[in-house]
Write a protein that holds these residues in place. Structure first.
Motif, PDB file in Angstrom:
ATOM      1  N   ALA A   1       0.847  -1.195   0.000  1.00  0.00           N
ATOM      2  CA  ALA A   1       0.000   0.000   0.000  1.00  0.00           C
ATOM      3  C   ALA A   1       0.884   1.247   0.000  1.00  0.00           C
ATOM      4  O   ALA A   1       1.887   1.307   0.715  1.00  0.00           O
ATOM      5  CB  ALA A   1      -0.908  -0.004   1.213  1.00  0.00           C
TER       6      ALA A   1
ATOM      7  N   PRO B   1      -0.011   5.101   0.074  1.00  0.00           N
ATOM      8  CA  PRO B   1      -0.823   6.333   0.065  1.00  0.00           C
ATOM      9  C   PRO B   1      -0.016   7.511  -0.446  1.00  0.00           C
ATOM     10  O   PRO B   1       1.171   7.649  -0.145  1.00  0.00           O
ATOM     11  CB  PRO B   1      -1.222   6.503   1.535  1.00  0.00           C
TER      12      PRO B   1
ATOM     13  N   GLU C   1      -5.485   4.355  -8.098  1.00  0.00           N
ATOM     14  CA  GLU C   1      -5.761   3.050  -7.503  1.00  0.00           C
ATOM     15  C   GLU C   1      -4.567   2.115  -7.681  1.00  0.00           C
ATOM     16  O   GLU C   1      -4.161   1.417  -6.740  1.00  0.00           O
ATOM     17  CB  GLU C   1      -7.011   2.445  -8.149  1.00  0.00           C
TER      18      GLU C   1
ATOM     19  N   THR D   1      -1.662   3.298  -5.294  1.00  0.00           N
ATOM     20  CA  THR D   1      -1.853   3.282  -3.837  1.00  0.00           C
ATOM     21  C   THR D   1      -2.255   1.934  -3.257  1.00  0.00           C
ATOM     22  O   THR D   1      -1.993   1.668  -2.088  1.00  0.00           O
ATOM     23  CB  THR D   1      -2.906   4.322  -3.430  1.00  0.00           C
ATOM     24  N   GLU D   2      -2.875   1.068  -4.041  1.00  0.00           N
ATOM     25  CA  GLU D   2      -3.406  -0.175  -3.482  1.00  0.00           C
ATOM     26  C   GLU D   2      -2.431  -1.335  -3.639  1.00  0.00           C
ATOM     27  O   GLU D   2      -1.854  -1.557  -4.706  1.00  0.00           O
ATOM     28  CB  GLU D   2      -4.745  -0.516  -4.124  1.00  0.00           C
ATOM     29  N   ALA D   3      -2.291  -2.101  -2.562  1.00  0.00           N
ATOM     30  CA  ALA D   3      -1.310  -3.180  -2.512  1.00  0.00           C
ATOM     31  C   ALA D   3      -1.616  -4.309  -3.493  1.00  0.00           C
ATOM     32  O   ALA D   3      -0.703  -5.039  -3.903  1.00  0.00           O
ATOM     33  CB  ALA D   3      -1.231  -3.744  -1.094  1.00  0.00           C
ATOM     34  N   LYS D   4      -2.867  -4.455  -3.896  1.00  0.00           N
ATOM     35  CA  LYS D   4      -3.207  -5.577  -4.774  1.00  0.00           C
ATOM     36  C   LYS D   4      -2.586  -5.450  -6.156  1.00  0.00           C
ATOM     37  O   LYS D   4      -2.502  -6.428  -6.896  1.00  0.00           O
ATOM     38  CB  LYS D   4      -4.719  -5.731  -4.886  1.00  0.00           C
ATOM     39  N   TYR D   5      -2.143  -4.251  -6.515  1.00  0.00           N
ATOM     40  CA  TYR D   5      -1.471  -4.049  -7.796  1.00  0.00           C
ATOM     41  C   TYR D   5       0.039  -4.107  -7.563  1.00  0.00           C
ATOM     42  O   TYR D   5       0.679  -3.098  -7.285  1.00  0.00           O
ATOM     43  CB  TYR D   5      -1.866  -2.712  -8.412  1.00  0.00           C
TER      44      TYR D   5
END
Length: 301
Positions: free
Chosen positions: A5, A7, A232, A235-239
């Motif tokens: 993640a 931010p 997205e 910032t998002e860990a899934k990527y």
């Protein structure tokens, strides 16, 4: 270690091609999210100039020709000038691009030495990524680089073969750099927009292109839509590193590929880890050296 993640609040972003279109939409969203941003572009549109002047110093501009590597190499120092001597960019957006201009076209074939469109669309994102990694490694901090490709980066189109080839190039580069997330704490991802309502399609000079490609506003997404998808991915860990996302009217957030299954780390089978240790050794040695010397060298051997 992976970036995870990330931010964007209180971070610094560099956006090539940030003077208009998708890049400008991202700059706007970044500063509204509490980040600072450096626009690296040939010039500012009136909208971009207004944003810079109203940003209370949180958005700055540097004139940058992305085909001139000396311009790209000067970006880290421009970040320090704009935001303080200790400022180092955390997020790097390779957003400058051209479609299929007659001055750099496979079909019209007017250039003498090389296709400048390839320099803009393919070489510049790769060089910017290299500069970004050197900057972040030297500062011993994680970082993210997002490359703007296109839906044309996974398909072909007889009418714009050179453009498609350039966008395929950065897709392949992104996938190849997935391991940097695990090895170097630096994430490289790629977004592939469909048709976007930008000056490329809406400007006065685009009328012939519009007719050729049957452009209509109802099939487009907005630059803000793309910028939200970019945010997205960052910032998002899934990527994870190497991820590809398609964004279009029909598929606003379509994960095309995640390299998670291909990572090589301490949990990998011993035979694969042994192979990677040898195959990746020269790459790891260079990055290790750049981390040691503060990222101030290029062409380290």
């Amino acid at each position: 270690m992976v970036v995870g993640a990330f931010p964007i609040k209180d971070k610094v972003a560099v956006v090539t091609g940030g003077g208009s279109g998708i890049g400008l939409a991202f700059v706007d969203q970044a500063q509204k999210s509490g980040a600072k941003a450096l626009i690296a572009d040939l010039q500012l549109t009136p909208e971009a100039d207004k944003l810079v002047k109203s940003s209370s110093g949180n958005v700055a501009f540097m004139k940058c020709d992305v085909t001139d590597w000396s311009n790209l190499e000067s970006i880290p120092s421009e970040v320090s000038k704009a935001f303080g001597s200790d400022a180092v960019a955390d997020v790097w957006i390779a957003g400058a691009g051209v479609f299929e201009p007659k001055w750099s076209s496979w079909l019209y074939d007017t250039e003498k030495d090389h296709y400048k469109a390839m320099s803009v669309n393919a070489e510049h994102p790769m060089k910017l990524t290299r500069i970004a990694m050197r900057s972040c490694l030297g500062s011993k901090k994680p970082g993210v680089c997002l490359i703007i490709s296109s839906g044309a980066g996974i398909t072909g189109q007889y009418g714009c073969a050179l453009y498609c080839a350039s966008k395929h190039a950065v897709v392949g580069f992104t996938k190849s750099m997935a391991q940097a997330d695990y090895d170097e704490n630096f994430k490289i991802v790629c977004i592939l927009p469909g048709m976007v309502s930008t000056p490329l399609w809406t400007g006065e000079a685009a009328k012939a292109v519009n007719k050729q490609y049957s452009f209509t506003e109802d099939v487009c997404i907005t630059p803000a839509d793309v910028a939200e998808a970019m945010m997205e991915m960052i910032t998002e860990a899934k990527y994870g590193g190497g991820s590809l996302m398609e964004t279009s009217k029909a598929k606003p957030r379509n994960m095309l590929e995640s390299r998670e299954a291909y990572k090589l780390d301490e949990h990998s089978p011993p035979e694969m880890k042994s192979w990677a240790d040898e195959c990746y050794r020269p790459v790891r040695e260079v990055f290790s050296k750049e981390r040691e010397v503060g990222g101030k060298t290029s062409g380290v051997h």
